[in-house]
Design a protein around this motif. Structure first.
Motif, mmCIF file in Angstrom:
data_model
loop_
_atom_site.group_PDB
_atom_site.id
_atom_site.type_symbol
_atom_site.label_atom_id
_atom_site.label_comp_id
_atom_site.label_asym_id
_atom_site.label_seq_id
_atom_site.Cartn_x
_atom_site.Cartn_y
_atom_site.Cartn_z
ATOM 1 N N THR A 331 0.833 -0.950 -0.017
ATOM 2 C CA THR A 331 -0.011 0.014 -0.061
ATOM 3 C C THR A 331 0.841 1.251 -0.023
ATOM 4 O OG1 THR A 331 -0.032 0.157 2.392
ATOM 5 C CG2 THR A 331 -1.857 -1.194 1.349
ATOM 6 N N GLY A 332 2.270 1.033 0.161
ATOM 7 C CA GLY A 332 3.088 2.250 0.198
ATOM 8 C C GLY A 332 4.207 2.080 -0.971
ATOM 9 N N PRO A 333 4.886 3.115 -1.410
ATOM 10 C CA PRO A 333 5.710 3.056 -2.488
ATOM 11 C C PRO A 333 6.868 1.943 -2.422
ATOM 12 C CG PRO A 333 6.297 4.990 -0.815
ATOM 13 C CD PRO A 333 5.160 4.478 -0.369
ATOM 14 N N THR A 334 6.769 1.247 -3.473
ATOM 15 C CA THR A 334 7.597 -0.009 -3.417
ATOM 16 C C THR A 334 8.457 0.015 -4.872
ATOM 17 O OG1 THR A 334 6.097 -1.320 -1.981
ATOM 18 C CG2 THR A 334 7.409 -2.224 -3.509
ATOM 19 N N ALA A 335 9.651 -0.468 -4.781
ATOM 20 C CA ALA A 335 10.455 -0.505 -6.105
ATOM 21 C C ALA A 335 11.065 -1.926 -5.867
ATOM 22 C CB ALA A 335 11.549 0.321 -5.950
ATOM 23 N N GLU A 372 1.541 -2.957 -12.019
ATOM 24 C CA GLU A 372 2.222 -1.644 -12.517
ATOM 25 C C GLU A 372 2.241 -0.689 -11.233
ATOM 26 O OE1 GLU A 372 -2.305 -1.772 -12.508
ATOM 27 O OE2 GLU A 372 -0.841 -2.962 -13.376
ATOM 28 N N ASN A 373 1.707 -0.939 -10.314
ATOM 29 C CA ASN A 373 1.847 -0.159 -9.101
ATOM 30 C C ASN A 373 3.234 -0.224 -8.573
ATOM 31 O OD1 ASN A 373 -0.544 0.550 -9.065
ATOM 32 N ND2 ASN A 373 -1.407 -1.187 -7.971
ATOM 33 N N ILE A 374 4.000 -1.320 -8.808
ATOM 34 C CA ILE A 374 5.569 -1.375 -8.523
ATOM 35 C C ILE A 374 6.629 -0.878 -9.389
ATOM 36 C CG2 ILE A 374 7.106 -3.239 -7.562
ATOM 37 C CD1 ILE A 374 4.437 -3.018 -5.999
ATOM 38 N N LEU A 375 7.383 -0.137 -8.925
ATOM 39 C CA LEU A 375 8.218 0.521 -9.703
ATOM 40 C C LEU A 375 9.460 -0.642 -10.011
ATOM 41 C CD1 LEU A 375 9.775 2.949 -11.271
ATOM 42 C CD2 LEU A 375 10.648 3.796 -8.815
ATOM 43 N N LEU A 376 9.467 -1.139 -11.085
ATOM 44 C CA LEU A 376 10.622 -2.025 -11.398
ATOM 45 C C LEU A 376 11.655 -1.703 -12.335
ATOM 46 C CD1 LEU A 376 9.584 -5.653 -12.198
ATOM 47 C CD2 LEU A 376 11.282 -4.473 -13.576
ATOM 48 N N LYS A 377 12.886 -1.775 -11.802
ATOM 49 C CA LYS A 377 13.997 -1.236 -12.336
ATOM 50 C C LYS A 377 14.945 -2.398 -12.718
ATOM 51 C CE LYS A 377 14.094 3.642 -10.782
ATOM 52 N NZ LYS A 377 14.889 4.715 -10.315
ATOM 53 N N GLU A 378 15.543 -2.458 -14.122
ATOM 54 C CA GLU A 378 16.654 -3.560 -14.411
ATOM 55 C C GLU A 378 17.660 -2.854 -14.436
ATOM 56 O OE1 GLU A 378 14.412 -7.303 -16.614
ATOM 57 O OE2 GLU A 378 14.547 -5.562 -17.896
ATOM 58 N N LEU A 379 18.753 -3.333 -13.902
ATOM 59 C CA LEU A 379 19.941 -2.824 -13.890
ATOM 60 C C LEU A 379 21.213 -3.682 -14.522
ATOM 61 C CD1 LEU A 379 18.665 -1.425 -11.531
ATOM 62 C CD2 LEU A 379 20.610 0.150 -11.388
ATOM 63 N N ASP A 394 19.791 5.388 -3.416
ATOM 64 C CA ASP A 394 19.078 6.614 -3.908
ATOM 65 C C ASP A 394 17.806 6.643 -4.208
ATOM 66 O OD1 ASP A 394 21.544 7.868 -4.096
ATOM 67 O OD2 ASP A 394 21.829 7.229 -6.259
ATOM 68 N N GLN A 395 17.193 5.605 -4.571
ATOM 69 C CA GLN A 395 15.680 5.210 -4.863
ATOM 70 C C GLN A 395 14.997 5.068 -3.460
ATOM 71 O OE1 GLN A 395 13.909 4.763 -7.895
ATOM 72 N NE2 GLN A 395 12.353 5.307 -6.187
ATOM 73 N N LEU A 396 15.551 4.495 -2.473
ATOM 74 C CA LEU A 396 14.754 4.737 -1.118
ATOM 75 C C LEU A 396 14.902 5.854 -0.517
ATOM 76 C CD1 LEU A 396 13.265 3.114 1.288
ATOM 77 C CD2 LEU A 396 15.680 2.426 2.171
ATOM 78 N N LEU A 397 15.733 6.693 -0.563
ATOM 79 C CA LEU A 397 16.013 8.048 -0.027
ATOM 80 C C LEU A 397 14.821 8.920 -0.981
ATOM 81 C CD1 LEU A 397 19.735 8.560 0.140
ATOM 82 C CD2 LEU A 397 18.018 8.612 2.055
ATOM 83 N N THR A 398 14.721 8.756 -2.087
ATOM 84 C CA THR A 398 13.692 9.452 -3.143
ATOM 85 C C THR A 398 12.305 9.354 -2.260
ATOM 86 O OG1 THR A 398 14.929 9.265 -4.886
ATOM 87 C CG2 THR A 398 12.685 9.826 -5.357
ATOM 88 N N PHE A 399 12.168 7.821 -2.081
ATOM 89 C CA PHE A 399 10.904 7.675 -1.536
ATOM 90 C C PHE A 399 10.513 8.338 -0.254
ATOM 91 C CE2 PHE A 399 10.449 3.103 -3.593
ATOM 92 C CZ PHE A 399 9.905 3.706 -4.784
ATOM 93 N N LEU A 400 11.671 8.114 0.968
ATOM 94 C CA LEU A 400 11.470 8.863 1.985
ATOM 95 C C LEU A 400 11.486 10.297 1.900
ATOM 96 C CD1 LEU A 400 14.063 6.498 3.645
ATOM 97 C CD2 LEU A 400 11.825 6.575 4.524
ATOM 98 N N ASN A 401 12.241 10.874 0.927
ATOM 99 C CA ASN A 401 12.014 12.669 1.003
ATOM 100 C C ASN A 401 10.689 12.809 0.420
ATOM 101 O OD1 ASN A 401 14.672 12.839 1.849
ATOM 102 N ND2 ASN A 401 15.493 12.697 -0.083
ATOM 103 N N HIS A 402 10.184 12.021 -0.423
ATOM 104 C CA HIS A 402 8.812 12.448 -0.951
ATOM 105 C C HIS A 402 7.648 12.176 0.319
ATOM 106 C CE1 HIS A 402 5.543 12.782 -3.924
ATOM 107 N NE2 HIS A 402 5.082 11.801 -3.256
ATOM 108 N N GLN A 403 8.127 11.154 0.910
ATOM 109 C CA GLN A 403 7.058 10.861 2.206
ATOM 110 C C GLN A 403 7.209 11.881 3.190
ATOM 111 O OE1 GLN A 403 7.820 7.748 5.061
ATOM 112 N NE2 GLN A 403 5.758 6.804 4.195
#
Length: 410
Positions: A331-335, A372-379, A394-403
Motif C-alpha cells: 500500500t506504500g511506495p515500492t520498488a 504496474e503499481n511497483i516501480l521495477l528497475k532492471e540494471l 538513492d531510490q529509497l531516499l527518494t521515497f523517504l524524502n517524498h513521504q
C-alpha cells in the motif's frame, strides 16, 4: 529509585531456590516482584502475584486446575495467564527486567511470557535445557539463556554459584546506564555474507543522509524479526536487499522466514526497495543434512556446517512469482531492483553458482507477475557493484524524502 526484577517461578516445588535468588537480587540493590505459577501445592514463599491470579488471567482457577489434575490443561492455563499478565505489568511500570529458573516445562512457560515483552527489556532464563537447541524458546526475541548445569532441585555448592551469577546478571542488566539513543528515523535492511558489499554501501549512504540503519541477517529469524519491528511501527523504510529466505521457503531449506515474509512493509505502507539478494541459494547445514533428492544438485560448501544448493530455473520461477505476489499487495511506495549480472558473490562469471538460465527464469517471473503499481528497475549490474548499491539507496531516499514532504504539507 531501585530497579525491580520480576521473578517468575513454581514456588511450590522450587521455593527454596527462588527464595535464594530473591535474596541475591535484593543483596545487589534491586527490588523483587514474585509471580507464582506453581499449581501442585501451596507456595513455600509468599508471592506478590499468586498462582490463583495467574490461573484466573488464563481463564480458569487454581481450585479447578488442582481438581482436574490435568498437567496439560494446567500448563496451558498458567502459560496463557503469565502471557497476559507479564506485558501488562511491564506497561504499568511494575518491573524493569525478568528472571526465571526451570526445567523443560518451566522454561517453556516463562519464556512464553518473556517473548510478550518489547525488545530491549532484560530477559534472563536459567534452564537445564539451555545447552541444547533453544530456538523454540527464544524465537525472535532478545532472551538471554544461562545453562543451570545441574537441575533446579536444591541448593548446593554448584547451584548456589550459578544462581548467584544469574541474580548478578539480571541486576546488571536492569541497573546499567541508559543508552543515549539517536533521534533519527530508522531504516531496516537485510544482508547475507554474499551481499555484504552491497548492503554495507547502502547503509553508509543512508547513514550519511541522516538515517539510522539496522541490518538483519537473512537467516529466517532475521527476516521475521525485521517484519516484527515493522509491524510494531519502529521502522521508517526498508532496504530489503537480501530476500534469500524465499529460496528456503520454496525449496525446503533450513532458513525460511515463513510465508508472511515481505508482508509487513507493504501492509504498513512504508517505503521499501526490494532486490534479489542471494536468491541463488537454498541453505542446509552439514553436507549430510541435504535431502537425498538434492544430493545430485549443484552444492557449495560455504563452511563445514553450511551447505548451499543452487536454485534451479523452476524454483527461481516460483520464487519470483511469490515475491511479486507479496509486493503487489503493498500500500506504500515500492520498488523492485533487479541486478541482471548476478544476485550474490558466488553468482558471478567463473563462480560456483553462476547460472544465467536460472537467473533469467527468476527475472522473467518477477517481470511477468509484478503489477504496474511497483516501480521495477532492471540494471545491467551485479548486486555487489557500487552502482547497484547506490541505485538502491538513492531510490529509497527518494521515497523517504517524498513521504516526508507529504507529511510536512499535511
Amino acid at each position: 529509585m531501585a530497579k525491580t526484577v520480576l521473578l517468575i517461578g513454581t514456588f511450590d516445588t522450587k521455593g527454596e531456590e527462588f527464595a535464594f535468588v530473591r535474596d541475591q537480587i535484593e543483596a545487589n540493590g534491586c527490588s523483587v516482584l514474585l509471580m507464582d505459577i506453581g499449581v501442585l501445592e501451596d507456595p513455600t514463599i509468599a508471592p506478590d502475584i499468586s498462582a490463583e491470579e495467574v490461573a484466573q488471567a488464563g481463564g480458569s482457577s487454581l481450585t479447578s486446575l488442582r481438581r482436574q489434575a490435568d498437567r496439560t490443561e494446567a500448563f496451558e492455563v498458567m502459560t496463557e495467564g503469565i502471557k497476559k499478565m507479564t506485558p501488562r505489568l511491564y506497561e504499568e511500570g511494575a518491573f524493569d527486567g525478568v528472571l526465571s529458573l526451570g526445567g523443560g516445562s518451566g522454561t517453556m512457560m516463562a519464556t512464553a511470557a518473556m517473548r510478550e515483552l518489547p525488545l530491549g527489556v532484560p530477559k534472563l532464563m536459567v534452564s537445564s535445557v539451555a545447552s541444547g537447541d533453544i530456538s523454540a524458546y527464544v524465537d525472535i526475541k532478545d532472551l538471554t539463556f544461562m545453562y543451570s548445569v545441574a537441575d533446579i532441585a536444591g541448593l548446593n555448592r554448584l547451584t548456589r554459584n550459578i544462581l548467584a551469577n544469574a541474580a548478578g546478571a539480571i541486576c546488571g542488566m536492569v541497573q546499567r546506564q541508559e543508552v543515549d539513543q539517536k533521534d533519527q528515523p530508522l531504516v531496516a535492511a537485510t544482508m547475507f555474507g554474499v551481499t555484504t558489499p552491497c548492503v554495507t554501501r547502502v547503509r553508509g549512504k543512508l547513514e550519511d543522509a541522516g538515517y539510522e540503519v539496522v541490518v538483519f541477517h537473512a537467516t529466517g529469524t532475521g527476516g521475521r524479526t525485521m517484519e516484527l519491528m515493522i509491524r510494531e511501527g519502529l521502522v521508517t523504510g526498508v532496504a530489503d536487499v537480501t530476500t534469500t529466505e524465499w529460496c528456503d521457503e520454496v525449496a525446503g531449506g533450513f532458513l525460511s522466514a515463513g510465508p508472511d515474509r515481505l508482508s509487513a512493509a507493504g501492509q504498513a505502507g512504508i517505503p521499501q526497495v526490494v532486490s534479489c539478494g542471494a536468491l541463488d541459494m537454498v541453505n542446509f547445514f552439514a553436507p549430510d543434512t541435504v535431502p537425498e533428492k538434492y544430493r545430485s544438485r549443484n552444492l557449495f560448501n560455504h563452511t563445514s556446517t553450511v551447505t548451499l544448493m543452487r536454485t534451479s530455473p523452476e524454483e527461481c520461477r516460483e520464487i519470483g512469482k511469490r515475491i511479486a505476489g507479496k509486493l503487489n499487495q503493498s500500500t506504500g511506495p515500492t520498488a523492485l531492483m533487479i541486478p541482471l549480472k548476478g544476485v550474490s558473490k558466488i553468482d558471478n562469471e567463473g563462480e560456483a553458482f553462476f547460472d544465467p538460465e536460472a537467473d533469467k527464469a527468476l527475472f522473467d517471473a518477477l517481470q511477468e507477475h509484478t503489477n504496474e503499481n511497483i516501480l521495477l528497475k532492471e540494471l545491467n549490474l551485479h548486486i555487489n557493484d557500487k552502482e547497484f548499491a547506490d541505485a538502491i539507496a538513492d531510490q529509497l531516499l527518494t521515497f523517504l524524502n517524498h513521504q516526508q514532504t507529504e507529511l510536512n504539507q499535511e
